[in-house]
Design a protein around this motif. Sequence first.
Motif, PDB file in Angstrom:
ATOM      1  N   ILE A 170      -8.371  12.259  10.347  1.00 14.78           N
ATOM      2  CA  ILE A 170      -8.670  13.522   9.906  1.00 14.78           C
ATOM      3  C   ILE A 170      -7.508  14.219   9.274  1.00 14.78           C
ATOM      4  O   ILE A 170      -6.328  14.291   9.412  1.00 14.78           O
ATOM      5  CB  ILE A 170      -8.904  14.456  11.385  1.00 14.78           C
ATOM      6  CG1 ILE A 170     -10.232  13.790  12.162  1.00 14.78           C
ATOM      7  CG2 ILE A 170      -8.853  16.036  11.075  1.00 14.78           C
ATOM      8  CD1 ILE A 170     -10.255  14.682  13.588  1.00 14.78           C
ATOM      9  N   ASN A 171      -7.915  14.738   8.076  1.00 17.18           N
ATOM     10  CA  ASN A 171      -6.940  15.299   7.052  1.00 17.18           C
ATOM     11  C   ASN A 171      -7.521  16.782   6.651  1.00 17.18           C
ATOM     12  O   ASN A 171      -8.304  16.684   5.448  1.00 17.18           O
ATOM     13  CB  ASN A 171      -6.512  14.285   5.998  1.00 17.18           C
ATOM     14  CG  ASN A 171      -5.264  14.780   5.091  1.00 17.18           C
ATOM     15  OD1 ASN A 171      -5.134  16.085   5.221  1.00 17.18           O
ATOM     16  ND2 ASN A 171      -4.993  14.032   4.315  1.00 17.18           N
ATOM     17  N   HIS A 200      -4.663   7.407   0.266  1.00 24.68           N
ATOM     18  CA  HIS A 200      -4.672   7.571   1.819  1.00 24.68           C
ATOM     19  C   HIS A 200      -4.717   8.889   2.602  1.00 24.68           C
ATOM     20  O   HIS A 200      -3.906   9.641   2.010  1.00 24.68           O
ATOM     21  CB  HIS A 200      -3.267   6.444   2.376  1.00 24.68           C
ATOM     22  CG  HIS A 200      -3.147   5.148   1.447  1.00 24.68           C
ATOM     23  ND1 HIS A 200      -3.820   4.176   1.993  1.00 24.68           N
ATOM     24  CD2 HIS A 200      -2.816   5.124   0.257  1.00 24.68           C
ATOM     25  CE1 HIS A 200      -3.558   2.996   1.185  1.00 24.68           C
ATOM     26  NE2 HIS A 200      -2.991   3.556   0.129  1.00 24.68           N
ATOM     27  N   LYS A 201      -5.258   9.135   3.551  1.00 27.69           N
ATOM     28  CA  LYS A 201      -5.405  10.184   4.292  1.00 27.69           C
ATOM     29  C   LYS A 201      -3.927  10.417   5.157  1.00 27.69           C
ATOM     30  O   LYS A 201      -3.676  11.701   5.083  1.00 27.69           O
ATOM     31  CB  LYS A 201      -6.509  10.522   5.326  1.00 27.69           C
ATOM     32  CG  LYS A 201      -7.770  10.554   4.382  1.00 27.69           C
ATOM     33  CD  LYS A 201      -8.830  10.843   5.444  1.00 27.69           C
ATOM     34  CE  LYS A 201     -10.523  10.940   4.543  1.00 27.69           C
ATOM     35  NZ  LYS A 201     -11.685  11.301   5.497  1.00 27.69           N
ATOM     36  N   THR A 202      -3.459   9.576   5.493  1.00 25.58           N
ATOM     37  CA  THR A 202      -2.203   9.402   6.253  1.00 25.58           C
ATOM     38  C   THR A 202      -1.009   8.640   5.500  1.00 25.58           C
ATOM     39  O   THR A 202      -1.279   7.972   5.097  1.00 25.58           O
ATOM     40  CB  THR A 202      -2.335   9.256   7.730  1.00 25.58           C
ATOM     41  OG1 THR A 202      -2.879   7.744   7.568  1.00 25.58           O
ATOM     42  CG2 THR A 202      -3.460   9.851   8.248  1.00 25.58           C
ATOM     43  N   ILE A 203       0.119   9.354   5.687  1.00 24.94           N
ATOM     44  CA  ILE A 203       1.323   8.603   5.203  1.00 24.94           C
ATOM     45  C   ILE A 203       1.830   7.356   5.924  1.00 24.94           C
ATOM     46  O   ILE A 203       2.552   6.472   5.774  1.00 24.94           O
ATOM     47  CB  ILE A 203       2.594   9.621   5.129  1.00 24.94           C
ATOM     48  CG1 ILE A 203       3.715   8.833   4.195  1.00 24.94           C
ATOM     49  CG2 ILE A 203       3.105   9.837   6.367  1.00 24.94           C
ATOM     50  CD1 ILE A 203       4.482   9.894   3.907  1.00 24.94           C
ATOM     51  N   THR A 204       1.192   7.268   7.313  1.00 24.45           N
ATOM     52  CA  THR A 204       1.479   6.210   8.025  1.00 24.45           C
ATOM     53  C   THR A 204       0.565   5.023   8.071  1.00 24.45           C
ATOM     54  O   THR A 204       0.502   4.273   8.922  1.00 24.45           O
ATOM     55  CB  THR A 204       1.666   6.604   9.609  1.00 24.45           C
ATOM     56  OG1 THR A 204       0.518   7.380   9.947  1.00 24.45           O
ATOM     57  CG2 THR A 204       2.924   7.536   9.453  1.00 24.45           C
ATOM     58  N   CYS A 205      -0.448   5.202   7.119  1.00 24.37           N
ATOM     59  CA  CYS A 205      -1.498   4.127   6.959  1.00 24.37           C
ATOM     60  C   CYS A 205      -0.779   2.738   7.057  1.00 24.37           C
ATOM     61  O   CYS A 205       0.190   2.451   6.327  1.00 24.37           O
ATOM     62  CB  CYS A 205      -2.356   4.191   5.805  1.00 24.37           C
ATOM     63  SG  CYS A 205      -3.432   3.006   5.517  1.00 24.37           S
ATOM     64  N   CYS A 206      -1.460   1.649   7.774  1.00 21.29           N
ATOM     65  CA  CYS A 206      -0.838   0.414   7.907  1.00 21.29           C
ATOM     66  C   CYS A 206      -0.753  -0.251   6.266  1.00 21.29           C
ATOM     67  O   CYS A 206      -0.134  -1.118   6.144  1.00 21.29           O
ATOM     68  CB  CYS A 206      -1.531  -0.458   8.796  1.00 21.29           C
ATOM     69  SG  CYS A 206      -3.461  -0.653   8.461  1.00 21.29           S
ATOM     70  N   THR A 207      -1.663   0.004   5.367  1.00 20.15           N
ATOM     71  CA  THR A 207      -1.554  -0.502   4.379  1.00 20.15           C
ATOM     72  C   THR A 207      -0.427  -0.214   3.236  1.00 20.15           C
ATOM     73  O   THR A 207      -0.115  -0.804   2.320  1.00 20.15           O
ATOM     74  CB  THR A 207      -3.143  -0.368   3.489  1.00 20.15           C
ATOM     75  OG1 THR A 207      -3.126   0.930   3.417  1.00 20.15           O
ATOM     76  CG2 THR A 207      -4.046  -1.094   4.476  1.00 20.15           C
ATOM     77  N   ILE A 208       0.258   0.936   3.583  1.00 20.82           N
ATOM     78  CA  ILE A 208       1.436   1.198   2.934  1.00 20.82           C
ATOM     79  C   ILE A 208       2.732   1.370   3.564  1.00 20.82           C
ATOM     80  O   ILE A 208       3.518   2.071   2.967  1.00 20.82           O
ATOM     81  CB  ILE A 208       1.120   2.846   2.112  1.00 20.82           C
ATOM     82  CG1 ILE A 208       0.583   3.933   3.177  1.00 20.82           C
ATOM     83  CG2 ILE A 208      -0.067   2.892   0.872  1.00 20.82           C
ATOM     84  CD1 ILE A 208       0.555   5.048   2.480  1.00 20.82           C
ATOM     85  N   THR A 209       2.338   1.025   4.828  1.00 18.39           N
ATOM     86  CA  THR A 209       3.748   1.060   5.671  1.00 18.39           C
ATOM     87  C   THR A 209       4.297  -0.477   5.861  1.00 18.39           C
ATOM     88  O   THR A 209       3.428  -1.374   6.068  1.00 18.39           O
ATOM     89  CB  THR A 209       3.374   1.609   7.100  1.00 18.39           C
ATOM     90  OG1 THR A 209       3.055   2.769   6.746  1.00 18.39           O
ATOM     91  CG2 THR A 209       4.579   1.652   8.065  1.00 18.39           C
ATOM     92  N   ARG A 210       5.417  -0.826   5.235  1.00 17.36           N
ATOM     93  CA  ARG A 210       5.903  -2.164   5.309  1.00 17.36           C
ATOM     94  C   ARG A 210       6.630  -2.526   6.578  1.00 17.36           C
ATOM     95  O   ARG A 210       7.539  -1.803   6.747  1.00 17.36           O
ATOM     96  CB  ARG A 210       6.568  -2.639   4.221  1.00 17.36           C
ATOM     97  CG  ARG A 210       5.675  -2.367   2.376  1.00 17.36           C
ATOM     98  CD  ARG A 210       4.551  -3.482   2.521  1.00 17.36           C
ATOM     99  NE  ARG A 210       3.917  -3.324   1.443  1.00 17.36           N
ATOM    100  CZ  ARG A 210       2.718  -2.670   1.197  1.00 17.36           C
ATOM    101  NH1 ARG A 210       2.474  -1.957   2.235  1.00 17.36           N
ATOM    102  NH2 ARG A 210       2.286  -2.654  -0.169  1.00 17.36           N
TER     103      ARG A 210
END
Length: 292
Positions: free
Chosen positions: A235-236, A251-261
Amino acid sequence: MSKVRSKVRSKRRNKVRHKVISKVRSKVLGKGIIKGIGEQRGSLTVEATLVLTIYLMAVITFVNLLLAIDASAHIYGAMYKGAYEVSMNIKKNIVSADAFENNKVKGHMDNKYIDKTPIINGMDGINIVFEHSGDKEQDIMVKSKYAVNIPFFNVMNVGYKMNQSIKCRAFTGDLNSKSNKKFVYITKTGKVYHTNVQCTYLLVKKCRVSLNDIEDLRNSGGGKYDQCRECKNEINNTGYVYITNYGTSYHKTITCCTITRTVRAIEIDDIKGRKACEKCIDEKIEGMEMNE
């Protein structure tokens, strides 16, 4: 004459009435109300004494509990330091006596401080036990046992028994040796390995953009941004999304696993089929000298 007699009779009646009323008043006030007030004051004094006593007992108990908790933290810190020193000495084969191990722990305790705590018998009342287990006894378990004196609540004056323990792994390596191991960096879901921890694919720069502008934005390769499959159901309601320079999705969230390393270092022999990152493949691998 009749008038004089009537006056004398009325005076006598009034005197009798005054005597009766005064007697009744003295009995009521002297034995009833005044006595009741005195009893009430006495009961209030007793209640105030009991409440004050209970309050002082609670304060003393609470203070001793705080001192006991602080003492347990002090002992735990000494156990940690002692266990570390013992673990470092196992490699030297000098850990053989209980006295040596006990001194390693109690050497980090403050005798004066311990004597001021509610611990029964002070430093002598603290029993330190070391246990070695595991493969080649490399697991070290440190246990401490002691009793704490809590006023008004001790049973048979034996105090409350306290038990603490800490477990660590013995150090069996060599601090003076020079390792020739070669390390690379990987992520949890990545399919490539990186020779440089500062690689731009590892240090993802996230940008916050308006969702209305996403159709006009392009990544570093000129491609468009599609909706991320991992966070599309999030939800955003802000009207903003997050993109990266080298990514292909927004990405809707900054904590999305695809951009969190989550980056971790492994030996190059453990890459398990991962390919080298094209961006940092030519850079020097940490711990290895490149021969040209």
